[in-house]
Design a protein around this motif. Structure first.
Motif, PDB file in Angstrom:
ATOM      1  N   ILE A 206      -3.673  -0.838   1.054  1.00 37.27           N
ATOM      2  CA  ILE A 206      -3.361  -2.269   0.960  1.00 37.27           C
ATOM      3  C   ILE A 206      -4.596  -3.060   0.536  1.00 37.27           C
ATOM      4  O   ILE A 206      -4.514  -3.957  -0.316  1.00 37.27           O
ATOM      5  CB  ILE A 206      -2.816  -2.779   2.311  1.00 37.27           C
ATOM      6  CG1 ILE A 206      -1.462  -2.140   2.600  1.00 37.27           C
ATOM      7  CG2 ILE A 206      -2.687  -4.297   2.306  1.00 37.27           C
ATOM      8  CD1 ILE A 206      -0.906  -2.466   3.971  1.00 37.27           C
ATOM      9  N   LEU A 207      -5.754  -2.721   1.112  1.00 39.43           N
ATOM     10  CA  LEU A 207      -6.990  -3.418   0.733  1.00 39.43           C
ATOM     11  C   LEU A 207      -7.324  -3.180  -0.739  1.00 39.43           C
ATOM     12  O   LEU A 207      -7.718  -4.109  -1.454  1.00 39.43           O
ATOM     13  CB  LEU A 207      -8.150  -2.938   1.612  1.00 39.43           C
ATOM     14  CG  LEU A 207      -8.077  -3.304   3.102  1.00 39.43           C
ATOM     15  CD1 LEU A 207      -9.242  -2.685   3.857  1.00 39.43           C
ATOM     16  CD2 LEU A 207      -8.055  -4.808   3.292  1.00 39.43           C
ATOM     17  N   THR A 249       5.318 -12.330  -6.968  1.00 37.94           N
ATOM     18  CA  THR A 249       6.365 -11.628  -6.228  1.00 37.94           C
ATOM     19  C   THR A 249       6.489 -10.180  -6.699  1.00 37.94           C
ATOM     20  O   THR A 249       6.604  -9.253  -5.888  1.00 37.94           O
ATOM     21  CB  THR A 249       7.713 -12.345  -6.390  1.00 37.94           C
ATOM     22  OG1 THR A 249       7.594 -13.685  -5.911  1.00 37.94           O
ATOM     23  CG2 THR A 249       8.814 -11.633  -5.616  1.00 37.94           C
ATOM     24  N   LEU A 250       6.439  -9.978  -8.008  1.00 33.86           N
ATOM     25  CA  LEU A 250       6.506  -8.618  -8.547  1.00 33.86           C
ATOM     26  C   LEU A 250       5.296  -7.794  -8.129  1.00 33.86           C
ATOM     27  O   LEU A 250       5.396  -6.571  -7.955  1.00 33.86           O
ATOM     28  CB  LEU A 250       6.596  -8.668 -10.074  1.00 33.86           C
ATOM     29  CG  LEU A 250       7.919  -9.181 -10.653  1.00 33.86           C
ATOM     30  CD1 LEU A 250       7.785  -9.399 -12.164  1.00 33.86           C
ATOM     31  CD2 LEU A 250       9.049  -8.195 -10.360  1.00 33.86           C
ATOM     32  N   ILE A 257       7.052  -3.665   0.677  1.00 33.20           N
ATOM     33  CA  ILE A 257       8.003  -2.606   1.032  1.00 33.20           C
ATOM     34  C   ILE A 257       7.280  -1.459   1.735  1.00 33.20           C
ATOM     35  O   ILE A 257       7.756  -0.929   2.754  1.00 33.20           O
ATOM     36  CB  ILE A 257       8.733  -2.103  -0.236  1.00 33.20           C
ATOM     37  CG1 ILE A 257       9.595  -3.235  -0.819  1.00 33.20           C
ATOM     38  CG2 ILE A 257       9.596  -0.885   0.080  1.00 33.20           C
ATOM     39  CD1 ILE A 257      10.181  -2.913  -2.179  1.00 33.20           C
ATOM     40  N   LEU A 258       6.124  -1.053   1.193  1.00 31.61           N
ATOM     41  CA  LEU A 258       5.337   0.006   1.828  1.00 31.61           C
ATOM     42  C   LEU A 258       4.926  -0.399   3.242  1.00 31.61           C
ATOM     43  O   LEU A 258       5.025   0.403   4.181  1.00 31.61           O
ATOM     44  CB  LEU A 258       4.098   0.308   0.982  1.00 31.61           C
ATOM     45  CG  LEU A 258       3.116   1.334   1.562  1.00 31.61           C
ATOM     46  CD1 LEU A 258       3.779   2.704   1.657  1.00 31.61           C
ATOM     47  CD2 LEU A 258       1.851   1.406   0.715  1.00 31.61           C
ATOM     48  N   SER A 262       6.055   1.339   6.901  1.00 32.78           N
ATOM     49  CA  SER A 262       4.950   2.026   7.589  1.00 32.78           C
ATOM     50  C   SER A 262       4.293   1.120   8.616  1.00 32.78           C
ATOM     51  O   SER A 262       3.140   1.327   8.982  1.00 32.78           O
ATOM     52  CB  SER A 262       3.910   2.488   6.564  1.00 32.78           C
ATOM     53  OG  SER A 262       3.402   1.391   5.833  1.00 32.78           O
ATOM     54  N   GLN A 263       5.034   0.117   9.115  1.00 32.00           N
ATOM     55  CA  GLN A 263       4.431  -0.861  10.010  1.00 32.00           C
ATOM     56  C   GLN A 263       3.958  -0.241  11.322  1.00 32.00           C
ATOM     57  O   GLN A 263       2.946  -0.674  11.896  1.00 32.00           O
ATOM     58  CB  GLN A 263       5.405  -2.006  10.280  1.00 32.00           C
ATOM     59  CG  GLN A 263       6.758  -1.585  10.819  1.00 32.00           C
ATOM     60  CD  GLN A 263       7.703  -2.773  10.942  1.00 32.00           C
ATOM     61  OE1 GLN A 263       7.367  -3.781  11.547  1.00 32.00           O
ATOM     62  NE2 GLN A 263       8.883  -2.673  10.368  1.00 32.00           N
TER      63      GLN A 263
END
Length: 276
Positions: A206-207, A249-250, A257-258, A262-263
C-alpha cells in the motif's frame, strides 16, 4: 478482573467510532461521487452535486485520453516487486538482529528508522543523476530499487518485531537436528512467521502503491504508475474535478479492494506487539 462496560457506554463508543470512520472515509466517498458528475456539476455546492444527474462521461474521457491498464500494470509490478525485493533483504537482516542480538542492535534499528525522517527531496538530485547515468530513469527496475530502499527500514523493523515473538528454543532444536543457516531461515523461521510476513507485505505494498514523489520525478511515460496517471489530470489551465476524481477512483479502487479483503492482516500488522 475485567471491568464491566455498560450498554450505554458501548453504544456511545460505537457511535463515536462510526462518526470517526465516516469522517476519515468521506474524502474518498466524495471523490467517487464527483467522478460520476459532469465538470459543471462537480463545482457546484455540495447539495446541488448530490441532486444532479449521474454520468460515466468522465470515465469515458479518462480511458480515451490515457492507457489506464499500462499504468495499472506498472503500479502492480513496481509495488509488489519492490516489496518482494525488500523481503528478500529484510528477512535475513531481521533474523540476525532478532536471534543473534548484539549490544548495538537497538542502535542499528533506530538508525535505519531515522533514514525515514529525512525529506526525500534532500536526496533527489544525487539519485536522479545516478539513475540518469545508469540508464534507470523511466524504468520499472529503477523504481523497484528506489521504493525497495525507501520501505526497507519499515520492513526490517516490522519483521524484527514478529521474529522476536518466535521462541528461540525452536530454532535451537532445528540446529541440533542438523539444519543449516539457510534451512533454518527458509524451512523453520519463514513458515512460522507467515502471518507477520503477510502483514508486512500488504502494508508496504500500500505504501509503495501510493508513493508519488519518486514516481513523478523518476518516470516520464514508459514506467509511469497510477500516481503519474492521476497527476496528468492537473494542468496549467486548471483542475478538471470530475475527470481528476474519475482518475483517482480508478487508481485507488484496486488498493481499496485489496485492503478490504486483507483488513484482518492489516490490523494485525498495525497492532502487533501492542498487547502482550
Amino acid at each position: 478482573m475485567a471491568r464491566k462496560v455498560s450498554n450505554r457506554r458501548r453504544v456511545i463508543m460505537s457511535i463515536i467510532a462510526w462518526v470517526m470512520a465516516f469522517l476519515i472515509f468521506f474524502p474518498i466517498l466524495w471523490t467517487i461521487i464527483l467522478s460520476f458528475k459532469t465538470e459543471g456539476d462537480a463545482i457546484r455546492a455540495p447539495l446541488q452535486v448530490l441532486t444532479s444527474g449521474w454520468t460515466l462521461e468522465s470515465y469515458h474521457t479518462v480511458f480515451e485520453r490515457s492507457n489506464y491498464f499500462r499504468h495499472f500494470m506498472n503500479s502492480v509490478v513496481i509495488s509488489f516487486g519492490s516489496v518482494f525485493l525488500a523481503l528478500v533483504i529484510a528477512i535475513p537482516a531481521a533474523w540476525a538482529m532478532a536471534f543473534v542480538p548484539g549490544k548495538r542492535t537497538k542502535d542499528v534499528l533506530m538508525w535505519m528508522l531515522s533514514t525515514k525522517m529525512m525529506p526525500a527531496v534532500g536526496v533527489l538530485v544525487p539519485i536522479y543523476l545516478m539513475f540518469r547515468d545508469w540508464g534507470l530513469l523511466d524504468t520499472r527496475i529503477g523504481l523497484i530499487i528506489v521504493l525497495c530502499l525507501m520501505n526497507l527500514p519499515i520492513v526490517i523493523w516490522m519483521l524484527f518485531t514478529y521474529f522476536k515473538e518466535i521462541p528461540n528454543d525452536i530454532l535451537e532444536a532445528a540446529r541440533m537436528d542438523g539444519a543449516t543457516l539457510g534451512s533454518e531461515i527458509i524451512y523453520v523461521l519463514t513458515p512460522m512467521a507467515i502471518p507477520g510476513i503477510a502483514s508486512t507485505l500488504l502494508l508496504n505494498v500500500i505504501l509503495a502503491w501510493n508513493e508519488a514523489f519518486w514516481t513523478l520525478n523518476l518516470t516520464a511515460a514508459k514506467a509511469a504508475p497510477l500516481t503519474a496517471f492521476i497527476a496528468a489530470y492537473s494542468s496549467p489551465e486548471g483542475l478538471f474535478y470530475a475527470k481528476l476524481s474519475a482518475a483517482s477512483t480508478l487508481a485507488i479502487a484496486p488498493i481499496l479492494i485489496l485492503g478490504w479483503f486483507s483488513q484482518k492482516q492489516l490490523v494485525r500488522g498495525l497492532t502487533f506487539g501492542a498487547v502482550k
